[in-house]
Design an enzyme around this catalytic site. Structure first.
Site, mmCIF file in Angstrom:
data_model
loop_
_atom_site.group_PDB
_atom_site.id
_atom_site.type_symbol
_atom_site.label_atom_id
_atom_site.label_comp_id
_atom_site.label_asym_id
_atom_site.label_seq_id
_atom_site.Cartn_x
_atom_site.Cartn_y
_atom_site.Cartn_z
ATOM 1 C CD GLU A 5 63.385 35.822 9.892
ATOM 2 O OE1 GLU A 5 62.748 34.843 10.313
ATOM 3 O OE2 GLU A 5 64.570 36.033 10.210
ATOM 4 N NE ARG A 8 63.787 29.259 5.576
ATOM 5 C CZ ARG A 8 63.767 28.062 6.160
ATOM 6 N NH1 ARG A 8 63.245 27.029 5.530
ATOM 7 N NH2 ARG A 8 64.257 27.902 7.366
ATOM 8 C CG ASP A 20 67.899 36.901 12.492
ATOM 9 O OD1 ASP A 20 68.761 36.029 12.277
ATOM 10 O OD2 ASP A 20 66.708 36.796 12.141
ATOM 11 C CE LYS A 35 67.702 36.077 9.141
ATOM 12 N NZ LYS A 35 67.304 34.809 9.780
ATOM 13 C CG ASP A 66 60.839 32.375 13.732
ATOM 14 O OD1 ASP A 66 61.550 33.369 13.472
ATOM 15 O OD2 ASP A 66 61.034 31.614 14.700
ATOM 16 C CG ASP A 125 63.581 36.368 13.517
ATOM 17 O OD1 ASP A 125 62.352 36.535 13.361
ATOM 18 O OD2 ASP A 125 64.174 35.297 13.239
ATOM 19 C CE LYS A 148 63.255 33.910 16.212
ATOM 20 N NZ LYS A 148 63.557 32.532 15.808
HETATM 21 N N1 BES Z 1 66.957 33.907 12.964
HETATM 22 C C1 BES Z 1 66.434 32.606 13.123
HETATM 23 C C2 BES Z 1 67.506 31.528 13.261
HETATM 24 C C3 BES Z 1 68.378 31.619 14.487
HETATM 25 C C4 BES Z 1 68.080 30.871 15.609
HETATM 26 C C5 BES Z 1 69.527 32.372 14.493
HETATM 27 C C6 BES Z 1 68.886 30.926 16.712
HETATM 28 C C7 BES Z 1 70.350 32.437 15.587
HETATM 29 C C8 BES Z 1 70.033 31.708 16.706
HETATM 30 C C9 BES Z 1 65.572 32.242 11.900
HETATM 31 O O1 BES Z 1 64.916 33.293 11.295
HETATM 32 C C10 BES Z 1 64.499 31.309 12.377
HETATM 33 O O2 BES Z 1 63.730 31.711 13.207
HETATM 34 N N2 BES Z 1 64.498 30.086 11.857
HETATM 35 C C11 BES Z 1 63.539 29.111 12.248
HETATM 36 C C12 BES Z 1 63.083 28.393 10.998
HETATM 37 C C13 BES Z 1 61.896 27.494 11.212
HETATM 38 C C14 BES Z 1 60.665 28.314 11.520
HETATM 39 C C15 BES Z 1 61.692 26.682 9.948
HETATM 40 C C16 BES Z 1 64.213 28.143 13.212
HETATM 41 O O3 BES Z 1 65.390 27.863 13.052
HETATM 42 O O4 BES Z 1 63.559 27.721 14.156
HETATM 43 ZN ZN ZN Z 2 65.849 35.169 11.506
HETATM 44 ZN ZN ZN Z 3 63.048 33.757 12.212
#
Ligand code: BES
Ligand code: ZN
Ligand code: ZN
Length: 485
Positions: free
Chosen positions: A337, A339, A276, A253, A335, A258, A265
């Site tokens: 993103e 996937r 990220d 990834k 967020d 992000d 966020k």
């Molecule tokens: N990059 C984040 C996941 C992440 C969180 C990585 C903390 C490292 C530390 C990912 O893109 C994300 O924001 N995921 C969301 C998904 C949700 C919106 C379904 C999440 O985990 O909150």
């Molecule tokens: Zn991310």
């Molecule tokens: Zn994200």
């Protein structure tokens, strides 16, 4: 740092500091130091209530070739200890060494220990990233002598070489993650891949610019990148050794920052989001040493690099994207993103590469951190053989993973009312699983393993093996897998 082997007897070593690892039978074990030094150690150790347990240390001044002695405890039977435990023990002792400010040290190795694991622990625990500090106050260790029995010199030399390569690749990945996102943007990430290919004649780079990405039909990836002023880059690195029969694709990834996009966020959650692209960094770390180590399998590294930014051009919740394999995705949260970009990269891997296996590494979900904490990676997969190979490589590397399920009963949670899939779950729970189920929609029948490295990719505080920042998680695991394959 200079690493050398010495086969001299322990009490003939000339150095500032000697590190000796002992168990709870430490009184017997220190007798190799000779009567005089042993006596001194016993006096100090007993006064400090030293029992030889894990993380206990005693420092003693001596009048011998080594001016100081650090006796460090390890826990229990060394045969049962994992590589992870061993590396934590060594790295913790190295932390004490750093505190003594000695620059030349010698380290004793116990017979059951893997020399490669020891070298990795020494090198990784002394890593720093201080290029942005105006004053550098770190006193780096300059010379490390590893004490080896004469008969094992060749075996030790091999272990040291592998340890150095694996550590350098890991530190390469750490450096990439630790750079601010302003510096480590998609263009610079692509340039890094170009430099790797330029330095190694058996590695080739194909770089796809925005136009070519569009031509490939990678619209989910483009959707994520569209809010940013930095152009997206699709990076393909290819390593093909002579006579290779199998082909493995490794995917990282590569979101260089992000923000969450329009589904922004909160400030605190964004603080570490330069991490990220840690999956991409791991893939680049692997390629930085792949020609130096014994990898006999063809390897393709794929990275969809872009930024996830909010703007007037940004992707909106409710928008629908069509991925390269034709599946349509309703974006409910910008967020989620990772996937989306991975949907296209996995499609590309299956359709264009036709590999024997795909492994992706992604800082994919906060839910994975809730489930497994900061040290352990979630492992998902559709092929038992590949899953077992990864578990074995992870154990050998000292990078812990835990096998997670992909239950078909959760599939309705990612079905959209208006498109094929939705990019978030309809439910509240199991977010790491529904994200992995989403990815599975893009791999078809190709053997595939997904590693959700959201926890271990970035250390939010100093740890024995890595200071605050990128850890390079996944590099050693992948290198093990590829050398085992
Ligand atoms: N990059 C984040 C996941 C992440 C969180 C990585 C903390 C490292 C530390 C990912 O893109 C994300 O924001 N995921 C969301 C998904 C949700 C919106 C379904 C999440 O985990 O909150
Ligand atoms: Zn991310
Ligand atoms: Zn994200």
């Amino acid at each position: 740092m200079q690493l050398t082997i010495s086969t001299k007897p322990i009490n003939k070593i000339n150095t500032d500091l000697l590190v000796l690892f002992v168990t709870e039978s430490w009184e017997k074990e220190i007798s190799i130091l000779g009567a005089e030094v042993s006596k001194k150690v016993v006096t100090v150790a007993k006064a400090e209530d030293f029992k030889g347990k894990s993380k206990e240390t005693v420092v003693v001044d001596t009048d011998t070739g080594y001016k100081r002695l650090l006796v460090a405890g390890i826990s229990g039977d060394t045969k049962e200890a994992t590589v992870f435990d061993l590396q934590q023990t060594i790295a913790t002792a190295m932390g004490v060494v750093k505190g003594t400010k000695r620059k030349d040290i010698a380290v004793s190795i116990r017979p059951a220990w893997s020399i490669q694991a020891v070298v990795e622990a020494i090198l990784l625990s002394t890593y720093t990233f201080n290029k942005y500090k105006s004053k550098n106050e770190d006193k780096a260790i300059e010379k490390v002598i590893i004490l080896a029995p004469d008969a094992q010199r060749t075996k030790f030399q091999k272990g040291i070489e592998a340890g150095i390569n694996f550590s350098q690749a890991t530190m390469f990945a750490r450096d990439l993650v630790n750079e601010p996102a302003e510096v480590m943007n998609p263009t610079v990430l692509a340039q890094t891949a170009k430099d790797i290919a330029g330095k190694n004649k058996n590695i080739h780079l194909t770089l796809y610019e925005k136009k070519e990405i569009a031509k490939l039909g990678m619209n989910a990836f483009l959707g994520v990148s569209q809010g940013s002023d930095s152009p997206p880059k699709f990076i393909r690195l290819h390593y093909k050794p002579e006579g290779s029969r199998k082909k493995i694709v490794i995917v990282g990834k590569g979101i260089t920052f992000d923000t969450g996009g329009l589904s922004l966020k909160p400030g605190h959650s964004m603080e570490t989001m330069k991490c990220d692209m840690a999956g991409a960094a791991a893939v680049l770390g692997v390629f930085s040493v792949i020609s130096e180590i014994n990898v006999n399998v063809e390897v393709v590294g794929l990275i969809a690099a872009c930024e996830n930014m909010p703007s007037g051009k940004a992707l909106r919740p409710g928008d629908i994207l069509k991925a390269m394999n034709g599946k349509t995705i309703e974006v409910l949260n910008t967020d989620a993103e990772g996937r989306l970009t991975l949907a296209d990269v996995l499609s590309f891997a299956v359709l264009k590469e036709k590999p024997d296996g795909i492994i992706d590494l992604a800082t994919l979900t906060g839910a994975m951190m809730v489930a497994l904490g900061e040290d352990i990676t979630g492992l998902f997969g559709n092929d038992n053989r590949l899953i077992e190979l990864l578990k074995k490589a992870a154990n050998e590397a000292g990078e812990p993973v835990w096998h997670m399920p992909l239950p078909v009963t959760y599939l309705p949670l990612i079905k959209s009312n208006i498109a094929d899939l939705r990019n978030t779950s309809k439910g509240k729970y199991g977010g790491a699983i529904t994200a992995a189920l989403f990815l599975q929609e893009f791999v078809g029948k190709t053997p595939w393993v997904h590693l959700d490295i959201a926890g271990p990719a970035f250390a939010e505080k100093n740890t024995p093996l890595a200071p605050y920042g990128g850890t390079g998680f996944g590099v050693r695991l992948l290198l093990r897998l590829l050398t085992n394959y």
